[in-house]
Scaffold this motif. Structure first.
Motif, PDB file in Angstrom:
ATOM      1  N   TYR A  27       0.874  -1.170   0.000  1.00  0.00           N
ATOM      2  CA  TYR A  27       0.000   0.000   0.000  1.00  0.00           C
ATOM      3  C   TYR A  27       0.911   1.220   0.000  1.00  0.00           C
ATOM      4  CZ  TYR A  27      -3.404   3.432   1.552  1.00  0.00           C
ATOM      5  OH  TYR A  27      -4.195   4.540   1.638  1.00  0.00           O
ATOM      6  N   ASP A  28       0.765   2.082  -0.979  1.00  0.00           N
ATOM      7  CA  ASP A  28       1.761   3.146  -1.095  1.00  0.00           C
ATOM      8  C   ASP A  28       1.342   4.445  -0.408  1.00  0.00           C
ATOM      9  OD1 ASP A  28       1.066   3.845  -4.620  1.00  0.00           O
ATOM     10  OD2 ASP A  28      -0.159   3.961  -2.837  1.00  0.00           O
ATOM     11  N   GLY A  29       0.693   4.304   0.738  1.00  0.00           N
ATOM     12  CA  GLY A  29       0.266   5.515   1.430  1.00  0.00           C
ATOM     13  C   GLY A  29       1.157   5.940   2.582  1.00  0.00           C
ATOM     14  N   GLY A  30       2.071   5.099   3.034  1.00  0.00           N
ATOM     15  CA  GLY A  30       2.891   5.497   4.171  1.00  0.00           C
ATOM     16  C   GLY A  30       3.631   4.332   4.778  1.00  0.00           C
ATOM     17  N   ASP A  31       4.104   4.521   5.996  1.00  0.00           N
ATOM     18  CA  ASP A  31       4.911   3.497   6.654  1.00  0.00           C
ATOM     19  C   ASP A  31       4.080   2.303   7.094  1.00  0.00           C
ATOM     20  OD1 ASP A  31       7.116   5.052   6.346  1.00  0.00           O
ATOM     21  OD2 ASP A  31       7.005   5.929   8.351  1.00  0.00           O
ATOM     22  N   LEU A  32       2.811   2.563   7.382  1.00  0.00           N
ATOM     23  CA  LEU A  32       1.930   1.490   7.833  1.00  0.00           C
ATOM     24  C   LEU A  32       0.819   1.272   6.823  1.00  0.00           C
ATOM     25  CD1 LEU A  32       1.431   2.395  11.627  1.00  0.00           C
ATOM     26  CD2 LEU A  32       2.969   0.679  10.664  1.00  0.00           C
ATOM     27  N   HIS A  33       0.407   0.033   6.691  1.00  0.00           N
ATOM     28  CA  HIS A  33      -0.804  -0.268   5.923  1.00  0.00           C
ATOM     29  C   HIS A  33      -1.999   0.305   6.705  1.00  0.00           C
ATOM     30  CE1 HIS A  33      -4.131  -2.722   4.376  1.00  0.00           C
ATOM     31  NE2 HIS A  33      -3.375  -2.946   3.314  1.00  0.00           N
ATOM     32  N   PRO A  34      -3.053   0.731   6.039  1.00  0.00           N
ATOM     33  CA  PRO A  34      -4.211   1.271   6.760  1.00  0.00           C
ATOM     34  C   PRO A  34      -4.746   0.342   7.853  1.00  0.00           C
ATOM     35  CG  PRO A  34      -4.430   1.696   4.421  1.00  0.00           C
ATOM     36  CD  PRO A  34      -3.212   0.837   4.571  1.00  0.00           C
ATOM     37  N   MET A  35      -4.628  -0.965   7.647  1.00  0.00           N
ATOM     38  CA  MET A  35      -5.088  -1.889   8.702  1.00  0.00           C
ATOM     39  C   MET A  35      -4.164  -1.823   9.919  1.00  0.00           C
ATOM     40  SD  MET A  35      -7.567  -3.937   9.408  1.00  0.00           S
ATOM     41  CE  MET A  35      -8.268  -4.515   7.850  1.00  0.00           C
ATOM     42  N   GLN A  36      -2.880  -1.701   9.689  1.00  0.00           N
ATOM     43  CA  GLN A  36      -1.952  -1.554  10.813  1.00  0.00           C
ATOM     44  C   GLN A  36      -2.238  -0.243  11.551  1.00  0.00           C
ATOM     45  OE1 GLN A  36       1.493  -2.043   8.150  1.00  0.00           O
ATOM     46  NE2 GLN A  36       2.204  -3.677   9.503  1.00  0.00           N
ATOM     47  N   GLU A  37      -2.478   0.794  10.783  1.00  0.00           N
ATOM     48  CA  GLU A  37      -2.802   2.105  11.372  1.00  0.00           C
ATOM     49  C   GLU A  37      -4.079   2.017  12.207  1.00  0.00           C
ATOM     50  OE1 GLU A  37      -1.894   5.692  12.322  1.00  0.00           O
ATOM     51  OE2 GLU A  37      -0.738   4.917  10.643  1.00  0.00           O
TER      52      GLU A  37
END
Ligand code: FES
Ligand code: FES
Length: 175
Positions: free
Chosen positions: A82-92
């Protein structure tokens, strides 16, 4: 020994493995992917869940040779899908909702939840509970895990999860 070629967390690997070697053993012992953990070794707990060609599998229930030619994603490579950041949205979402305590179930729980939302992007609370029923958590009472999956699906918010419900059995937390 049997030669296998596969892609793990975006990297191509080739190895000679014992035909009886489990995928989870291969990931942890040969590749050092210790983010994938073993809770039971008998396909009950889901702690070892990874994605095999995009589908969640319990990697203690798959032989390494069965992954030959496949693409494996572990918790360690999830964010990169997922190219949105350091964490996948589920991890976030798990972080936001305090969807863990000891964290042992968390890698598998997150991998299962991601695969589940791919199949059912807007699940009800009940559907989430059924979707993750193969993954056991002995700490949280599941309440905040369910909230995290709701948040990742664009439903609910972390405020309604609330840190105060961490560790409270679901029936108490919701009463
Ligand atoms: Fe694989 Fe428990 S370690 S299901
Ligand atoms: Fe401890 Fe789930 S957070 S087993």
């Amino acid at each position: 020994m049997t030669r296998i070629n596969l892609t793990v967390d975006g990297a191509k690997v080739a190895d000679d493995v014992e035909p009886r070697m489990l995928l989870v053993q291969y990931l942890r012992e040969k590749l050092g992917k210790t983010g994938t953990v073993v809770g039971c070794d008998t396909s009950n707990c889901g702690a070892c869940t990874v994605h095999l060609d995009g589908t969640s599998v319990k990697s203690c229930n798959v032989l390494a040779v069965q992954a030959d030619g496949s693409e494996v994603t572990t918790i360690e490579g999830l964010a990169a899908t997922y190219d949105g950041g350091d964490l996948h949205p589920m991890q976030e979402a798990f972080r936001e909702c305090h969807g863990l305590q000891c964290g042992y179930c968390t890698p598998g729980m997150i991998m299962q939840s991601v695969a589940f939302l791919k199949e059912n992007p807007k699940p009800t609370e009940e559907e989430i509970r059924v979707g993750i029923e193969g993954n056991l958590c002995r700490c949280t009472g599941y309440h905040n895990i369910v909230r995290a999956v709701q948040l990742a699906s664009g439903q609910g918010d972390h405020q309604s999860a609330g840190a105060s419900t961490v560790g409270v059995p679901a029936e108490e937390a919701t009463s």
